[in-house]
Design an enzyme around this catalytic site. Structure first.
Site, PDB file in Angstrom:
ATOM      1  NE  ARG A   1       2.212  -5.187  11.120  1.00 22.70           N
ATOM      2  CZ  ARG A   1       3.432  -4.917  10.299  1.00 22.70           C
ATOM      3  NH1 ARG A   1       4.298  -5.207  10.640  1.00 22.70           N
ATOM      4  NH2 ARG A   1       3.031  -4.069   9.281  1.00 22.70           N
TER       5      ARG A   1
ATOM      6  NE  ARG B   1       7.212  -3.158   5.490  1.00 17.75           N
ATOM      7  CZ  ARG B   1       5.782  -2.868   5.663  1.00 17.75           C
ATOM      8  NH1 ARG B   1       5.232  -2.887   4.652  1.00 17.75           N
ATOM      9  NH2 ARG B   1       5.365  -3.055   6.968  1.00 17.75           N
TER      10      ARG B   1
ATOM     11  NE  ARG C   1       6.170  -0.467   9.962  1.00 18.09           N
ATOM     12  CZ  ARG C   1       4.960  -0.641   9.457  1.00 18.09           C
ATOM     13  NH1 ARG C   1       4.703  -0.040   8.347  1.00 18.09           N
ATOM     14  NH2 ARG C   1       3.890  -1.293  10.179  1.00 18.09           N
TER      15      ARG C   1
ATOM     16  CE  LYS D   1      -2.457  -1.131   3.740  1.00 20.25           C
ATOM     17  NZ  LYS D   1      -2.030  -2.474   4.181  1.00 20.25           N
TER      18      LYS D   1
ATOM     19  NE  ARG E   1      -4.103  -1.775   9.812  1.00 23.95           N
ATOM     20  CZ  ARG E   1      -3.306  -1.003   9.406  1.00 23.95           C
ATOM     21  NH1 ARG E   1      -3.306   0.194   9.149  1.00 23.95           N
ATOM     22  NH2 ARG E   1      -2.081  -1.879   9.099  1.00 23.95           N
TER      23      ARG E   1
HETATM   24  P1  AMP Z   1       0.725   0.138   9.032  1.00 19.45           P
HETATM   25  O1  AMP Z   1       2.075   1.164   8.960  1.00 19.45           O
HETATM   26  O2  AMP Z   1      -0.460   0.737   8.290  1.00 19.45           O
HETATM   27  O3  AMP Z   1       1.108  -1.284   9.007  1.00 19.45           O
HETATM   28  O4  AMP Z   1       0.520   0.314  10.543  1.00 19.45           O
HETATM   29  C1  AMP Z   1       1.278  -0.099  11.515  1.00 19.45           C
HETATM   30  C2  AMP Z   1       0.570  -0.359  12.969  1.00 19.45           C
HETATM   31  O5  AMP Z   1      -0.208   0.905  13.252  1.00 19.45           O
HETATM   32  C3  AMP Z   1      -0.727  -1.213  12.982  1.00 19.45           C
HETATM   33  O6  AMP Z   1      -0.160  -2.562  12.987  1.00 19.45           O
HETATM   34  C4  AMP Z   1      -1.481  -0.815  13.821  1.00 19.45           C
HETATM   35  O7  AMP Z   1      -1.125  -1.204  15.181  1.00 19.45           O
HETATM   36  C5  AMP Z   1      -1.513   0.586  13.919  1.00 19.45           C
HETATM   37  N1  AMP Z   1      -2.336   1.192  12.856  1.00 19.45           N
HETATM   38  C6  AMP Z   1      -2.111   1.800  11.672  1.00 19.45           C
HETATM   39  N2  AMP Z   1      -3.316   2.203  11.308  1.00 19.45           N
HETATM   40  C7  AMP Z   1      -4.421   1.827  11.938  1.00 19.45           C
HETATM   41  C8  AMP Z   1      -5.834   1.905  11.867  1.00 19.45           C
HETATM   42  N3  AMP Z   1      -6.416   2.722  11.002  1.00 19.45           N
HETATM   43  N4  AMP Z   1      -6.649   1.333  12.828  1.00 19.45           N
HETATM   44  C9  AMP Z   1      -6.140   0.490  14.044  1.00 19.45           C
HETATM   45  N5  AMP Z   1      -4.358   0.725  14.105  1.00 19.45           N
HETATM   46  C10 AMP Z   1      -3.841   1.253  12.984  1.00 19.45           C
END
Ligand code: AMP
Length: 207
Positions: free
Chosen positions: A163, A124, A152, A15, A90
């Site tokens: 996740r 990554r 990360r 994404k 999400r």
């Molecule tokens: P991402 O970078 O989108 O993979 O997000 C990293 C982490 O941030 C996720 O594993 C969640 O813990 C949190 N996170 C990001 N976006 C959301 C969301 N829309 N709702 C809930 N948790 C989120």
């Protein structure tokens, strides 16, 4: 095109990587809740401290925290013609809250099977200076910047499994929800980055 676009898909689907072509075509700013949360953690804010526990375990951050962040972000003038959401919504409650504050015109769903996800995420790396995302095998970085790339904290195999589980339980049903609304546009995310980029560009140009 008016309204916002949602980039949907499992963690590691690409994404963040594919967001740039949509920004290029539509001129809409990218709004990544993951980036916003990581920024809050790095700045040591209260919100960051609350979110960090969930993020480090691979769990979703509670809806009210995320919805509050998005409400604030959408007040900026650059969001007035809609934005590109990356990693949001999400959950169904997040999508319902979003529907109350903005119009979602399309959901681009990048489809990648679970068995590809772990390898993608664990390899990554990110350039902290530019935010650009690389992969040790699939998108190797230029040698002059490889020393400064970071991984990360939640990109370890154990956290990725959690996740993925959160994705299947809480996020995937949202795909069906958007499909029922006639908004879901599936894109095959399994090919090379450039191929997926082309498919995403075609999908967005047809909106
Ligand atoms: P991402 O970078 O989108 O993979 O997000 C990293 C982490 O941030 C996720 O594993 C969640 O813990 C949190 N996170 C990001 N976006 C959301 C969301 N829309 N709702 C809930 N948790 C989120």
């Amino acid at each position: 095109m008016s309204g916002s676009i949602v980039l949907f898909g499992p963690p590691g689907a690409g994404k963040g990587t594919q967001a740039s072509i949509i920004v290029e075509i539509t001129g809409k700013p990218q709004v990544s809740t993951g980036d916003m949360l990581r920024d809050a953690v790095a700045r040591g804010t209260n919100l960051g401290a609350k979110a960090q526990n969930f993020m480090s375990q691979g769990l979703l951050v509670p809806d009210e925290i995320i919805i509050g962040l998005i409400e604030e972000r959408l007040k900026s003038s650059d969001a007035s013609d809609g934005v590109l959401f990356d990693g949001f919504p999400r959950t169904i409650p997040q999508a319902e809250a979003l529907a109350d504050i903005t119009n979602v015109s399309a959901v681009i769903s990048i489809e990648v099977p679970d068995e590809d996800i772990i390898e993608r995420i664990v390899g990554r790396r990110m350039d902290p200076q530019t935010g650009e995302i690389f992969h040790i095998t699939f998108r190797p970085p230029p040698s002059e910047i490889s020393h400064r790339l970071i991984q990360r904290k939640d990109d370890t195999e154990e956290t990725v499994r959690q996740r993925l589980s959160s994705y299947h339980k809480q996020t995937k049903p949202l795909g069906d929800w958007y499909q029922n609304l006639g908004l879901l546009i599936p894109v095959d995310g399994t090919g090379q980055i450039e191929e997926v980029r082309k498919s995403v560009a075609i999908a967005v140009s047809e909106l």
